[in-house]
Write a protein that holds these residues in place. Structure first.
Motif, mmCIF file in Angstrom:
data_model
loop_
_atom_site.group_PDB
_atom_site.id
_atom_site.type_symbol
_atom_site.label_atom_id
_atom_site.label_comp_id
_atom_site.label_asym_id
_atom_site.label_seq_id
_atom_site.Cartn_x
_atom_site.Cartn_y
_atom_site.Cartn_z
ATOM 1 N N GLY A 365 0.904 -1.319 0.219
ATOM 2 C CA GLY A 365 -0.102 -0.306 0.398
ATOM 3 C C GLY A 365 0.383 1.741 -0.292
ATOM 4 N N SER A 398 -0.562 -3.319 6.449
ATOM 5 C CA SER A 398 -1.765 -2.361 4.962
ATOM 6 C C SER A 398 -1.628 -1.525 5.124
ATOM 7 C CB SER A 398 -2.817 -3.635 5.355
ATOM 8 O OG SER A 398 -3.896 -2.929 4.201
ATOM 9 N N SER A 400 -3.236 1.918 3.828
ATOM 10 C CA SER A 400 -4.494 2.724 2.094
ATOM 11 C C SER A 400 -4.719 3.943 3.135
ATOM 12 C CB SER A 400 -5.434 1.558 2.536
ATOM 13 O OG SER A 400 -5.783 1.746 4.082
#
Length: 487
Positions: A365, A398, A400
């Motif tokens: 990401g 992760s 984002s």
């Protein structure tokens, strides 16, 4: 400007001198009239001081002046009863010599004690209603003790002053002298003109007491001189509190602000020096102890085959605890220093932190935020907790981009965190299980993230824990002038 004030001062002294001479000439044949005029004038002055001080207490922040102005109301009350009870006024018919003298002594004691206590009020938040109540109780007790005959005699009709009165004059003078010395120690707290007026008021009050010790009677010249000194002392109090403090309030306010600014600067300098010292000590400890621990850890690894498993585990845990403690201190140092924010690429940060650990860390990401070096410590602390406490061998990060923030989810495949303690993991000093160390790692992590985002914890599916970092693109900050702006 200075010459104008000097000229005004000369006219003021001349005017007061003429008034005193005029009063003496008018009352030369009638001492009682002169005494009454002098005393009532002083009472009016002090009464005005109280009224103006009390009604200005919300913005007159000098607690010395507030305390003194309040206390002098009760001094004026004792003086008023002293005047109406003076010999020849025919109020206290039973004893019109002793009672007025007792009231004079009581008033002077109350005045001296007020001067003495006032310096201890400086730089304190004083509840003036409590002060008023305390003075009310003390004054009521004085009146009661005189009325009921418990107050020592000061004068006996047809005789000289009692030893109590004479000794009291000296005691009061000593208390006033102590008050002057205390005031002198705190002279920097006052405007120069206020300090001089207050000092003059105390000195004249001492002269008034000393003049009373040489009295030859209630109508004697030294008695009149004592009342004159007392009147001048009252005027200087009025001048300090009303003429200067209220006619030039901005000067005093500016002075108070400058004093507070100086204190803030000194405190800030002291704090910065302390932070620098702590940072230096922390760096030395981390450098030297880490070197020693690395040597010990390497030696333990080489001797693993020759050592007892229990001793080996004990030594290994001790080394790991020390390493954790040092890393926590590193994070704590990051918390103490509010560094400038810079743009940080979260993917690059995650990959950089991953190289510090012997487990698999995957990052994917993209998103960038404004943060400081403390964010590195936060991510590292979470991964270390997953490895040490959760027994994880894999961490997935992760990243984002949302509308208002970047989200970083740090998930591990470890044992997870029980639901019963999830809400406590960010509390200072919280520990859980035998692997708990200092109990400040996640507390510091939350404190750091609170600068520019939020941190929370949740379960990972199917096993393990997920720490969720929300790092805002914009947040409100304040500049040095207190103006809010967005970054």
């Amino acid at each position: 400007m200075n010459s104008r004030y000097s000229l005004t001062g000369y006219f003021e002294v001349l005017f007061i001198t003429l008034i005193l001479i005029g009063l003496y000439l008018v009352g030369h044949e009638t001492f009682l009239f002169l005494h009454s005029i002098v005393e009532i004038t002083g009472i009016i002055i002090i009464g005005a001081v109280f009224l103006i001080t009390w009604n200005s207490r919300n913005y007159l922040k000098n607690s010395y002046l507030l305390f003194l102005g309040t206390g002098f109301l009760f001094v004026a009350l004792l003086d008023f009863v002293h005047v109406i009870g003076y010999k020849g006024m025919d109020v206290f018919l039973a004893d019109e010599v002793n009672v007025p003298a007792q009231l004079w002594i009581a008033a002077r004691y109350l005045q001296a004690v007020s001067f003495f206590i006032a310096p201890f009020m400086l730089r304190r938040e004083v509840d003036m209603r409590k002060v008023f109540s305390a003075y009310s109780v003390v004054t009521a007790l004085i009146f009661a003790s005189i009325y009921m005959g418990y107050f020592p005699d000061a004068i006996i009709e047809g005789s000289v002053f009692t030893s109590f009165k004479t000794s009291s004059e000296y005691v009061i003078s000593l208390v006033l002298l102590s008050s002057f010395l205390l005031l002198r120690r705190h002279k920097e707290e006052f405007d120069d003109a206020v300090y001089k007026s207050l000092s003059g008021a105390i000195i004249l009050a001492i002269f008034a007491e000393l003049a009373s010790t040489f009295n030859t009677g209630v109508y004697g010249f030294t008695n009149l001189a004592g009342h004159y000194f007392k009147l001048l002392s009252s005027y200087l109090i009025y001048r300090a509190i009303v003429v200067i403090s209220l006619s030039r309030p901005y000067d005093l306010l500016y002075r108070e602000l400058k004093i507070r600014e100086y204190d803030l600067v000194k405190n800030k300098e002291a704090q910065e020096h302390l932070l620098e010292t702590l940072g230096l000590v922390n760096q030395i400890l981390r450098h030297d102890i880490l070197n020693d621990l690395n040597v010990i850890s390497l030696s333990i690894g080489n001797l693993r085959e020759d050592m007892d498993d229990r001793m080996l585990d004990h030594s290994y845990k001790a080394v790991q605890h020390s390493l954790k403690l040092i890393n926590d201190m590193k994070d704590f140092e990051s918390l103490m220093h509010v560094r400038g924010l810079k743009t940080i690429d979260l993917r690059s940060l995650a990959e950089e932190v991953a190289q510090e650990f012997p487990i698999t860390v995957n990052a994917h990401g993209e998103c960038s935020v404004k943060a400081d070096s403390g964010l590195h410590s936060v991510v590292g602390n979470i991964i270390q907790n997953a490895m040490v406490h959760g027994k994880a061998n894999k961490v997935d990060i992760s990243i984002s981009s949302k509308k208002d923030f970047c989200e970083m989810r740090i998930s591990d495949n470890g044992t997870g965190i029980p639901d019963s303690i999830k809400e406590h993991v960010f509390e200072e000093g919280f520990k859980h299980g035998p692997s708990g160390h200092t109990g400040i790692g996640l507390y510091i992590a939350k404190r750091i993230i609170d600068r520019y985002g939020e941190i929370s914890v949740d379960d990972n599916i199917p096993t393990g824990t997920t720490f969720i970092l929300k790092l805002y693109h914009r947040y409100v900050t304040c500049d040095e002038k207190g103006n809010e702006s967005e970054i």
